[in-house]
Design a protein around this motif. Sequence first.
Motif, PDB file in Angstrom:
ATOM      1  N   PRO A  85       0.826  -1.211   0.000  1.00  0.00           N
ATOM      2  CA  PRO A  85       0.000   0.000   0.000  1.00  0.00           C
ATOM      3  C   PRO A  85       0.858   1.257   0.000  1.00  0.00           C
ATOM      4  N   LYS A  86       0.213   2.412  -0.145  1.00  0.00           N
ATOM      5  CA  LYS A  86       0.947   3.682  -0.184  1.00  0.00           C
ATOM      6  C   LYS A  86       1.510   4.060   1.179  1.00  0.00           C
ATOM      7  N   SER A  87       0.758   3.792   2.223  1.00  0.00           N
ATOM      8  CA  SER A  87       1.131   4.227   3.566  1.00  0.00           C
ATOM      9  C   SER A  87       2.004   3.192   4.272  1.00  0.00           C
ATOM     10  N   TRP A 136      -4.430  -1.020  16.650  1.00  0.00           N
ATOM     11  CA  TRP A 136      -4.160  -0.059  15.587  1.00  0.00           C
ATOM     12  C   TRP A 136      -5.230   1.027  15.500  1.00  0.00           C
ATOM     13  N   PHE A 137      -6.163   0.940  16.410  1.00  0.00           N
ATOM     14  CA  PHE A 137      -7.340   1.809  16.411  1.00  0.00           C
ATOM     15  C   PHE A 137      -7.033   3.094  17.171  1.00  0.00           C
ATOM     16  N   GLU A 138      -7.426   4.225  16.624  1.00  0.00           N
ATOM     17  CA  GLU A 138      -7.173   5.507  17.279  1.00  0.00           C
ATOM     18  C   GLU A 138      -8.472   6.301  17.376  1.00  0.00           C
ATOM     19  N   SER A 139      -8.722   6.861  18.546  1.00  0.00           N
ATOM     20  CA  SER A 139      -9.901   7.689  18.768  1.00  0.00           C
ATOM     21  C   SER A 139      -9.446   9.072  19.209  1.00  0.00           C
ATOM     22  N   ASP A 140      -9.853  10.102  18.463  1.00  0.00           N
ATOM     23  CA  ASP A 140      -9.417  11.472  18.740  1.00  0.00           C
ATOM     24  C   ASP A 140     -10.623  12.387  18.864  1.00  0.00           C
ATOM     25  N   ASP A 141     -10.515  13.358  19.760  1.00  0.00           N
ATOM     26  CA  ASP A 141     -11.550  14.375  19.918  1.00  0.00           C
ATOM     27  C   ASP A 141     -11.154  15.616  19.128  1.00  0.00           C
ATOM     28  N   TYR A 142     -12.022  16.024  18.205  1.00  0.00           N
ATOM     29  CA  TYR A 142     -11.777  17.200  17.371  1.00  0.00           C
ATOM     30  C   TYR A 142     -12.659  18.347  17.843  1.00  0.00           C
ATOM     31  N   THR A 143     -12.152  19.560  17.670  1.00  0.00           N
ATOM     32  CA  THR A 143     -12.922  20.762  17.969  1.00  0.00           C
ATOM     33  C   THR A 143     -12.809  21.717  16.797  1.00  0.00           C
ATOM     34  N   LEU A 144     -13.945  22.210  16.329  1.00  0.00           N
ATOM     35  CA  LEU A 144     -13.969  23.200  15.252  1.00  0.00           C
ATOM     36  C   LEU A 144     -15.026  24.245  15.618  1.00  0.00           C
ATOM     37  N   GLY A 145     -14.576  25.469  15.896  1.00  0.00           N
ATOM     38  CA  GLY A 145     -15.505  26.464  16.411  1.00  0.00           C
ATOM     39  C   GLY A 145     -16.019  26.011  17.763  1.00  0.00           C
ATOM     40  N   GLU A 146     -17.322  25.946  17.913  1.00  0.00           N
ATOM     41  CA  GLU A 146     -17.916  25.488  19.171  1.00  0.00           C
ATOM     42  C   GLU A 146     -18.288  24.007  19.135  1.00  0.00           C
ATOM     43  N   MET A 203      -7.919   4.352  11.563  1.00  0.00           N
ATOM     44  CA  MET A 203      -6.863   3.344  11.528  1.00  0.00           C
ATOM     45  C   MET A 203      -5.921   3.668  10.377  1.00  0.00           C
ATOM     46  N   PRO A 204      -4.709   3.124  10.384  1.00  0.00           N
ATOM     47  CA  PRO A 204      -3.804   3.334   9.257  1.00  0.00           C
ATOM     48  C   PRO A 204      -4.457   2.918   7.939  1.00  0.00           C
ATOM     49  N   GLY A 205      -4.208   3.690   6.891  1.00  0.00           N
ATOM     50  CA  GLY A 205      -4.796   3.401   5.589  1.00  0.00           C
ATOM     51  C   GLY A 205      -6.045   4.208   5.311  1.00  0.00           C
ATOM     52  N   VAL A 206      -6.537   4.952   6.325  1.00  0.00           N
ATOM     53  CA  VAL A 206      -7.710   5.809   6.155  1.00  0.00           C
ATOM     54  C   VAL A 206      -7.235   7.250   6.006  1.00  0.00           C
ATOM     55  N   PHE A 207      -7.877   8.013   5.126  1.00  0.00           N
ATOM     56  CA  PHE A 207      -7.463   9.389   4.843  1.00  0.00           C
ATOM     57  C   PHE A 207      -7.360  10.227   6.116  1.00  0.00           C
ATOM     58  N   SER A 208      -6.251  10.947   6.234  1.00  0.00           N
ATOM     59  CA  SER A 208      -6.010  11.875   7.346  1.00  0.00           C
ATOM     60  C   SER A 208      -6.109  11.168   8.696  1.00  0.00           C
ATOM     61  N   HIS A 209      -5.526   9.971   8.771  1.00  0.00           N
ATOM     62  CA  HIS A 209      -5.551   9.163   9.998  1.00  0.00           C
ATOM     63  C   HIS A 209      -4.955   9.956  11.162  1.00  0.00           C
ATOM     64  N   GLY A 210      -5.756  10.125  12.224  1.00  0.00           N
ATOM     65  CA  GLY A 210      -5.262  10.734  13.450  1.00  0.00           C
ATOM     66  C   GLY A 210      -5.181  12.243  13.459  1.00  0.00           C
ATOM     67  N   ALA A 211      -5.638  12.917  12.410  1.00  0.00           N
ATOM     68  CA  ALA A 211      -5.548  14.384  12.365  1.00  0.00           C
ATOM     69  C   ALA A 211      -6.668  14.944  11.509  1.00  0.00           C
ATOM     70  N   LEU A 212      -7.138  16.148  11.852  1.00  0.00           N
ATOM     71  CA  LEU A 212      -8.163  16.817  11.053  1.00  0.00           C
ATOM     72  C   LEU A 212      -7.487  17.475   9.857  1.00  0.00           C
ATOM     73  N   ASP A 213      -7.850  17.024   8.660  1.00  0.00           N
ATOM     74  CA  ASP A 213      -7.266  17.561   7.431  1.00  0.00           C
ATOM     75  C   ASP A 213      -7.608  19.051   7.294  1.00  0.00           C
ATOM     76  N   LYS A 214      -6.636  19.860   6.861  1.00  0.00           N
ATOM     77  CA  LYS A 214      -6.834  21.313   6.767  1.00  0.00           C
ATOM     78  C   LYS A 214      -7.911  21.669   5.747  1.00  0.00           C
ATOM     79  N   GLY A 215      -7.955  20.938   4.636  1.00  0.00           N
ATOM     80  CA  GLY A 215      -8.975  21.191   3.630  1.00  0.00           C
ATOM     81  C   GLY A 215     -10.362  20.881   4.160  1.00  0.00           C
ATOM     82  N   THR A 216     -10.495  19.758   4.869  1.00  0.00           N
ATOM     83  CA  THR A 216     -11.785  19.391   5.462  1.00  0.00           C
ATOM     84  C   THR A 216     -12.225  20.424   6.485  1.00  0.00           C
TER      85      THR A 216
END
Length: 361
Positions: A104-106, A178-188, A196-209
Motif C-alpha cells: 500500500p501507499k502508507s 491499531w485503532f485511534e480515537s481522537d476528539d476534534y474541535t472546530l468552532g464550538e 486506523m492506518p490506511g484511512v485518509f487523514s488518519h489521526g488528524a483533522l485535514d486542513k482542507g476538510t
Amino acid sequence: MILTPQSQLLERNIQLFEDGKWLFINPSDAYFFDSLKQKNIDVMHQYFDVFSECVRVMPTAQFDSRDITKGGFNVTQKVGAHTHTFTPFITTEADYSDVMIYLPKSKTHFQMLLRMAAGIVPKGARLHVVGENKGGIKSAAKLMQQYGATQKIDSARHCSIITTIIEQAHLPFEADAWFESDDYTLGEQKWTVCSMPGVFSHGALDKGTALLLEKLQSGLNGSVMDFACGAGVIASFLLKQNPHVKMILTDVSALAIYCSAMTLAANQQQATLIAANGLHGVEERVNYIVTNPPFHTGIKTDYTITKRFIEDARRLLNANGHLQMVANRFLPYPGLLGEHFPRVYTTAQTTQFSVYHAALQ
C-alpha cells in the motif's frame, strides 16, 4: 485486460503459485487471477473497486452503521475456485502456506497488514510483498525482517517481490492495537473521530476538510451524502449540527467504512454506509453532497475521474440540490462544475485550498 506492473511481475513468476495454500491481500487489479483459474485461492480486499471487478455481480455494498461492530464485517463472494472477501481486517488464524500482500501507499498501513498476515499463518509460512520500486519496497523489506529471514525473489517492470519466512507463531491480529480515537474541535463543535492506518487523514483533522466545514451553509435538511467519507469526519460533524438529516456515507475502502461506523457510534449517531467505486452503482437521491474528494493530490492533466464524479453527483442530486466541496486550489473545478451546474460559487480560498458551492437552482 490490463495487468498492473505488480501483477505483470507476479505473472512472470507464475511458478511461485503452483504449490501451497495462498491468500492474496489487496490485489491492484482483477485480471491476474485469470492465470490461476484452476487453483483454490482466497483474496482479501480492503478496496471495493477491485473486489467488485473480481466478483462482477455487486456494484455496491450497503450497511446500516449500527450493524458494524468492533469485530468488523465481511462481504464474501465465490467465483469458481476463488473466494473473494471485502473486509477491513482478518482476526482469525488459518493454514495458509503463503500470503501475498500488494504494497500500500502508507507505511503504517503496510505495517498493519504485515502484522495481520503474521497473525493468520503458522510458523514456517511465507509472507510475500509485491510493490513498485518507487513506492517504498526497500523500506518494506526492512520492516519484514522482524518476522524472519528476508530475500528479494525477483525484480522487473519497476517492481520487486520480497519474501519472508515466519520464524515464530504470532497471536491473531487485534484491530484495537491499531485503532485511534481522537476528539476534534472546530468552532464550538466537538466530536470524536475513530481511524486506523490506511484511512485518509488518519489521526488528524485535514486542513482542507476543516476549511470546508467552517464555510459550510447551515440548516441542512432532508438527505445528505458524505462522498469519500474516510473516517466519517464530515458526516459526524454535520449530524452534530443537523441531527434530523438522513445521512449517507460512501467510500471505496473497507477500513473507511469500518472507521466511519465506529465514529458514528462514538457520537451516538446512525447512518447508511455504502461501499462503491466512486459513485458507480449508487442510486440514492440526496439534497446535498458534501465532500473532500480524493482527486486532488498531485498535478494531473487527466481529469476523467473528476469529471465522472461531477456528472454522477449531478445525477444523484434532487432538483434543488447542492454540492459543496473542497479541493486543491490549482485544480480547474469552477469550469468543470460549470459544465453541469448553473450556479457555481467559490465560498472560501487559502493559498492551498478552495471551497466550492455548486447549486442546481
